[in-house]
Scaffold this active site. Sequence first.
Site, PDB file in Angstrom:
ATOM      1  N   LYS A 146       0.786  -1.181   0.114  1.00 42.42           N
ATOM      2  CA  LYS A 146       0.039  -0.028   0.148  1.00 42.42           C
ATOM      3  C   LYS A 146       0.772   1.322  -0.052  1.00 42.42           C
ATOM      4  CE  LYS A 146      -3.774  -1.824   2.891  1.00 42.42           C
ATOM      5  NZ  LYS A 146      -4.769  -1.982   1.857  1.00 42.42           N
TER       6      LYS A 146
ATOM      7  N   ARG B 152     -10.301 -11.866   2.193  1.00 40.91           N
ATOM      8  CA  ARG B 152     -11.347 -12.774   1.803  1.00 40.91           C
ATOM      9  C   ARG B 152     -10.338 -14.178   1.681  1.00 40.91           C
ATOM     10  NH1 ARG B 152     -11.777  -9.897  -3.841  1.00 40.91           N
ATOM     11  NH2 ARG B 152     -11.505  -8.132  -2.561  1.00 40.91           N
TER      12      ARG B 152
HETATM   13  N1  BES Z   1      -7.946  -3.796   4.635  1.00 48.50           N
HETATM   14  C1  BES Z   1      -8.090  -3.701   3.337  1.00 48.50           C
HETATM   15  C2  BES Z   1      -9.461  -2.806   3.195  1.00 48.50           C
HETATM   16  C3  BES Z   1      -9.645  -1.324   3.815  1.00 48.50           C
HETATM   17  C4  BES Z   1      -9.489  -0.156   3.259  1.00 48.50           C
HETATM   18  C5  BES Z   1     -10.111  -1.537   5.360  1.00 48.50           C
HETATM   19  C6  BES Z   1      -9.501   1.154   3.962  1.00 48.50           C
HETATM   20  C7  BES Z   1     -10.207  -0.241   5.893  1.00 48.50           C
HETATM   21  C8  BES Z   1     -10.169   1.128   5.294  1.00 48.50           C
HETATM   22  C9  BES Z   1      -8.223  -4.783   2.456  1.00 48.50           C
HETATM   23  O1  BES Z   1      -7.309  -5.852   2.824  1.00 48.50           O
HETATM   24  C10 BES Z   1      -7.772  -4.151   1.014  1.00 48.50           C
HETATM   25  O2  BES Z   1      -6.628  -3.826   1.112  1.00 48.50           O
HETATM   26  N2  BES Z   1      -8.663  -4.182  -0.031  1.00 48.50           N
HETATM   27  C11 BES Z   1      -8.356  -3.781  -1.083  1.00 48.50           C
HETATM   28  C12 BES Z   1      -8.943  -4.972  -2.072  1.00 48.50           C
HETATM   29  C13 BES Z   1      -8.367  -4.769  -3.533  1.00 48.50           C
HETATM   30  C14 BES Z   1      -6.977  -5.139  -3.618  1.00 48.50           C
HETATM   31  C15 BES Z   1      -9.248  -5.639  -4.348  1.00 48.50           C
HETATM   32  C16 BES Z   1      -8.869  -2.469  -1.457  1.00 48.50           C
HETATM   33  O3  BES Z   1     -10.027  -2.137  -0.846  1.00 48.50           O
HETATM   34  O4  BES Z   1      -8.328  -1.766  -2.037  1.00 48.50           O
HETATM   35 MN    MN Z   2      -5.376  -5.726   1.965  1.00 47.64          MN
END
Ligand code: BES
Ligand code: MN
Length: 508
Positions: free
Chosen positions: A286, A361
Site C-alpha cells: 500500500k 477474503r
Molecule cells: N484492509 C483493506 C480494506 C480497507 C481499506 C479497510 C480501507 C479499511 C480502510 C483490504 O485488505 C484491502 O486492501 N482491500 C483492497 C482490495 C483490492 C486489492 C481488491 C482494497 O479495497 O483496495
Molecule cells: Mn489488504
Amino acid sequence: MNHEPYKLIPEGFTAVPSIEGDEPELHFVDGFDQLDAIGVLVPSEGDVPASVGLHREALESAGFDGKPGSTLQLANASGTLVVAVGGGKPGSLDADGRRKAAAALVRATQRHARIGFELSDTEGIDAEQLGQVLAEGVLLARYSYETLKSKSKQAALREVQFLAPGLDSAPEDRAAADRGLTTGRVKVRATTIARDLCNAPPSHLTAAGLGEVSQELGKRFGFTVEEFDKQQLIDLRCGGLLGVNAGSAQEPRMIKLSYKPEGSPTGHLGLVGKGIMYDSGGVSLKPSDPMHLLMKMDMGGAAAVLAVFTALRDLGCTSAVTGFLMCTDNMPSGSAYKLGDVLTTRSGLTIEVKNTDAEGRLVMCDALTLAVEDKVDGIVDIATLTGAALMSLGQLTAPVFGNDQGLVDRVLASGNRADEQVWQLPLERAYRPQLDSDVADISNLGGPYAGSTTAALFLAEFVGETPWAHIDIAGTMQSDKDDAWRSKGATGFGARLLIDLALGYSAG
Ligand code: BES
Ligand code: MN
Ligand code: ZN
C-alpha cells in the site's frame, strides 16, 4: 532484548483491555444530589424546563436552537454547570435520539465527574430500552484510548444520575429501566474491548497476543477458547490463512470461541471475524497515505466477534455461538506469497492470488468452511474487507450482503436497534465471472467496479447453502472525529449489532 526498540512496551501496558476498575455508577433518581453538572433536555419549541433557569429568548440569543445533538453550557452562581441539551421537536426523540442526547451531554461535560441528566418526558419509549440507550450514550461517548498516554485529558466519570418523569410513579418501569442500564453497560464493556484492541499499536498486539487476550477474556466471561497455531493450521489445510501469513515474522492464529447457554440452545450461530493485525498490502504494497496508517485496525472484525462473546453469558444469550477469528499480519518479505501464487483452501477450492492486498477474503474463506462443517444454523461474518465499502457508503453505514434474506433482515434490524447502520447491497451473481482464473478455481481479485460486491461473491463460494450474511466494516471501523457515541479512533462497530443478533438467535 532491545533489537526491536520500537516494540518496547511501556511498563504496565497490557493488550487486555482495562475493563475492570472504577466503573461509574449509573442510576435513575427521584431528585439530583451532589452534582458537578446537570444536563437538561430542552425541545426546540414550547416551554423551557424550569431547571435551565432561562427563557427561550435567552437561549436563542446564545445560539441554542434545541436541535438534536446541540448543547449549550451555562455557568451559574451555584457552581453546578447547567447544560441545555437539544431535544428537537417536542415528543420527537426516539431511543436513538436519546442515546445521541446522552452522548452530546457527556461531550459537553468532559471535566466533570458527577453528572445529572433530566429527561423532559419518557413517552413512547420502553423503560428498559431507555435505560440501555442512556448507558450506551454516556459510556461510549466518554471513551478515549489513553493506555499509552502519560496523562489523561478528561476527568474520571464517577456517577451519572438520570431524572426521568413518569418512571418514579411506576416501580416496575423503574426496575426495567435499571435492567436496561445494566444491559447497556455490558454492551459498552464489549464495545470498549473491541475499541481498545483496534486502537492498540500493531507491534503491541500480534496474532498470538490476541490469542492470549482471548484466553483471558474467555475465563472471565464464560466462553471457551481454542487456539490453532501454524502447525495445526497446516494440519487443518487452511491454505488461505497460511498463504497470507507466509511473509510474516509472526505466527498466525485461528482462535475458535464457543459459548453454550445453560438450557438447550434456541439455535446455533457462527461468527467469523477478519483478524489482519496489520495490513501492509504485502507484495502489492500500500502507499503511505493517511488511510493506510489505520491498517492496525484491520482486525476490527475479529475484535468485534471477540467482544460479542464477552457479553453473551451476562446478557443470558439463549443460542449457542461459535466464533472464528482469523489472525495474521499481511507483510512483504522474502518468504511472502506472490502474485500468481495458487493457494489450496480447506474446502479444496484453489485460489489464484492476483493481488496480495486482497488478503481478507483469503483468511476468511477457511473459517467459513469450518463453520459450515460445524453445522451452524447461520453464519455472519464481519470484516474490514474493501476500501470500496468506505467509498460507497462512507464512515456511518456498512454494506451487508447475504444469500438468505431472513438473516440479512435480522442483521438490518439489529443494526437499527444498535444505531450501527447497515445497508443491504445486492449479491449480484452476474459479476461472478470477474473472479474467474485461468489457472485455479477462482481468483482473489474482481474488476475495477463494485469491489465490495465481488469480495462478497468470493466469500459466498465457501458457504454453500448455509444461511450467511457478510458485513463489510472497512468504512465504519473508525471515526475521524468525536461524533455522538462514536469517539475518535476505533468505533468497535459491529459488537453491539452482533450481540443483539446473537441473544435470541434461532434457526430459520
Ligand atoms: N484492509 C483493506 C480494506 C480497507 C481499506 C479497510 C480501507 C479499511 C480502510 C483490504 O485488505 C484491502 O486492501 N482491500 C483492497 C482490495 C483490492 C486489492 C481488491 C482494497 O479495497 O483496495
Ligand atoms: Mn489488504
Ligand atoms: Zn485488509
